[in-house]
Enzyme design. Structure first.
Site, PDB file in Angstrom:
ATOM      1  N   GLU A 106      40.713 104.838   3.774  1.00 50.42           N
ATOM      2  CA  GLU A 106      40.314 103.436   3.926  1.00 50.42           C
ATOM      3  C   GLU A 106      38.803 103.289   3.775  1.00 50.42           C
ATOM      4  O   GLU A 106      38.311 102.362   3.109  1.00 50.42           O
ATOM      5  CB  GLU A 106      40.752 102.932   5.308  1.00 50.42           C
ATOM      6  CG  GLU A 106      40.355 101.495   5.589  1.00 50.42           C
ATOM      7  CD  GLU A 106      40.629 101.087   7.030  1.00 50.42           C
ATOM      8  OE1 GLU A 106      40.073 100.047   7.442  1.00 50.42           O
ATOM      9  OE2 GLU A 106      41.360 101.802   7.741  1.00 50.42           O
ATOM     10  N   GLU A 138      28.647  95.180  11.322  1.00 51.81           N
ATOM     11  CA  GLU A 138      28.585  95.517   9.898  1.00 51.81           C
ATOM     12  C   GLU A 138      27.524  94.695   9.169  1.00 51.81           C
ATOM     13  O   GLU A 138      27.625  93.467   9.085  1.00 51.81           O
ATOM     14  CB  GLU A 138      29.956  95.300   9.244  1.00 51.81           C
ATOM     15  CG  GLU A 138      30.035  95.854   7.841  1.00 51.81           C
ATOM     16  CD  GLU A 138      31.434  96.286   7.453  1.00 51.81           C
ATOM     17  OE1 GLU A 138      31.615  96.732   6.308  1.00 51.81           O
ATOM     18  OE2 GLU A 138      32.340  96.178   8.295  1.00 51.81           O
ATOM     19  N   LYS A 179      44.822  99.269  -0.878  1.00 49.48           N
ATOM     20  CA  LYS A 179      44.468  98.913   0.492  1.00 49.48           C
ATOM     21  C   LYS A 179      44.426  97.400   0.589  1.00 49.48           C
ATOM     22  O   LYS A 179      44.033  96.715  -0.360  1.00 49.48           O
ATOM     23  CB  LYS A 179      43.086  99.481   0.865  1.00 49.48           C
ATOM     24  CG  LYS A 179      42.529  98.983   2.194  1.00 49.48           C
ATOM     25  CD  LYS A 179      41.068  99.376   2.399  1.00 49.48           C
ATOM     26  CE  LYS A 179      40.505  98.702   3.650  1.00 49.48           C
ATOM     27  NZ  LYS A 179      39.093  99.042   3.886  1.00 49.48           N
ATOM     28  N   GLU A 209      44.918  98.004  17.399  1.00 48.96           N
ATOM     29  CA  GLU A 209      43.543  97.973  16.904  1.00 48.96           C
ATOM     30  C   GLU A 209      43.017  96.541  16.839  1.00 48.96           C
ATOM     31  O   GLU A 209      41.866  96.272  17.191  1.00 48.96           O
ATOM     32  CB  GLU A 209      43.457  98.619  15.528  1.00 48.96           C
ATOM     33  CG  GLU A 209      42.057  98.628  14.936  1.00 48.96           C
ATOM     34  CD  GLU A 209      42.001  99.263  13.553  1.00 48.96           C
ATOM     35  OE1 GLU A 209      41.270  98.725  12.688  1.00 48.96           O
ATOM     36  OE2 GLU A 209      42.675 100.287  13.337  1.00 48.96           O
TER      37      GLU A 209
END
Length: 428
Positions: free
Chosen positions: A275, A231, A186, A413
């Site tokens: 992910e 986050e 990733k 996105e």
């Protein structure tokens, strides 16, 4: 105002701090003065609670691979020498250092810790004011007032950053090919855009708009870096450690019924679950040397934000050593959520394909008190106001790329992740 380099205790200022309880001051952002440079306005708020600060009693800038260690050593010395009267004694009272750190050690943006001259905080119905000065000057509690409302930016012009949208999509495609070839599992690719206004941007305007529209995120301002991150990299409070990991995203439509269907789709998406798994694993592995009794949920939940929905996992543990919140943030950075897996190889792909310096985007941002407690988020959904020309701001957005990623979908996105800052600026 003092700005001290890292070094022996003799080079560190002796701070005198006083924290007193006050009546509820109302909206904290509204207290930020209108006569400060954007880099001297601090904020860390969620659901109306948290802290705001202004002025600089002391600060430090650090660079390179030792930027975390140098900042931490300076704060230890500051904390050990400070003269503190704290009548409230809660996390965040007494002297507090707000900080932000560059994503990469090679970035010219480096890192900074700032001890504001004034901090106003509120938590669990208790409000306080902390004033800080250099030894020899007894801090006086300021009169809290609401300055004139900030003015909205005018004459906004948005231009591409390092890459155009089409060029960035090509970079995503190149990353997918690297992943399918087995070079990495990733990689997180970011892009930037630049916004210019006819006059200097007022950070208070941006903070007010972000806090109002994205109340369930952490609205932050440190050294001109302004944003609303969903986050939480790490929170340390009285021996407990908490981290919120986000990875896997889908854009909201504004139709509640449709969004519920999209949330269910996100929760079943093999691409997004893959992910997310990488991101959770990287955080759990980084925290495990410092914690015991860790709780890592087997499956994520869907976090609903005004513009997007994320797969989210909350990891918790009990601290087993003396690591401060900043030390924990250092051990967690960069997580797979903002870099990739394996970390070293993903970082090389980022350097090659992004073609830009992220600065402090995707680095730790937050605060720490003299006990080591604090909260450090990841600097997402944010922009960096130009310190020399405050009429300019760089906005950032990033997407996690795995084998099943589609470049067009990732570009869409990234546009969704730019919306919070564009809306805050008034650039629809």
């Amino acid at each position: 105002m003092t700005s001290e380099p890292a070094g022996p205790p003799s080079s560190v200022p002796v701070l005198v701090a006083r924290t007193s309880a006050v009546a509820d001051p109302g909206q904290l952002i509204a207290l930020l003065p209108d006569d400060q440079h954007p880099s001297d306005l601090m904020s860390w708020l969620r659901e109306g609670d948290g802290m705001v600060g202004w002025g600089r009693a002391a600060s430090i800038s650090t660079n390179g691979p030792t930027r975390f260690d140098d900042a931490a050593a300076w704060w230890r010395d500051i904390s050990a020498r400070a003269v503190v009267r704290d009548d409230v004694r809660r996390p965040g009272t007494g002297p507090v250092a707000f900080g932000s750190f560059a994503f990469r050690s090679t970035s010219a943006s480096g890192a900074t810790l700032v001890v504001p001259e004034v901090v106003v905080g509120r938590r669990d119905g208790i409000a306080w004011v902390t004033t800080v000065s250099v030894a020899g000057n007894l801090p006086q509690q300021p009169e809290l007032r609401t300055p004139p409302c900030p003015e909205s930016p005018v004459g906004l012009q948005l231009t591409d950053g390092a890459l155009t949208g089409a060029q960035w999509s090509d970079a995503v495609d190149a990353a997918v090919q690297r992943i399918r070839a087995g070079e990495v599992d990733k990689v997180v690719l970011a892009r930037d855009v630049e916004v210019r206004a006819d006059s200097d941007l007022d950070a208070r305007w941006l903070l007010g708009r972000l806090a109002s529209s994205y109340a369930n995120t952490w609205t932050f301002s440190v050294d001109g870096l302004v944003g609303a991150t969903p986050e939480m990299l790490v929170r340390r409070e009285k021996g407990l450690v908490h981290s919120r990991i986000l990875a896997g995203t889908i854009r909201r439509t504004g139709d509640d019924e449709h969004d519920l269907a999209l949330a269910a789709k996100l929760a079943r998406s093999s691409k997004d679950l893959e992910e997310h798994e990488y991101a959770v694993r990287s955080v759990a592995e980084a925290l495990s040397p410092h914690c015991q009794s860790m709780n890592v949920p087997e499956a994520p939940f869907v976090l609903h934000l005004p513009n997007v929905m994320h797969l989210a996992t909350d990891v918790a543990g009990v601290l087993t050593d003396e690591a401060t919140s900043l030390t924990l943030a250092q051990s967690l950075h960069p997580s797979a959520a903002v870099c990739g897996t394996p970390t070293a190889q993903a970082a090389e792909v980022i350097d090659e394909l992004e073609q830009m310096d992220r600065g402090r985007y995707a680095g730790p941002v937050g605060w720490m008190d003299t006990k080591g407690d604090g909260e450090w988020g990841i600097a997402l959904r944010c922009g960096q106001i130009d310190g020399e020309n405050p009429s300019r701001i760089r906005l950032f957005a990033g997407c996690g790329i795995v084998a099943g990623s589609d470049p067009a979908a990732e570009l869409a996105e990234s546009e969704a992740k730019l919306l919070p800052m564009r809306h805050a600026l008034g650039h629809e």
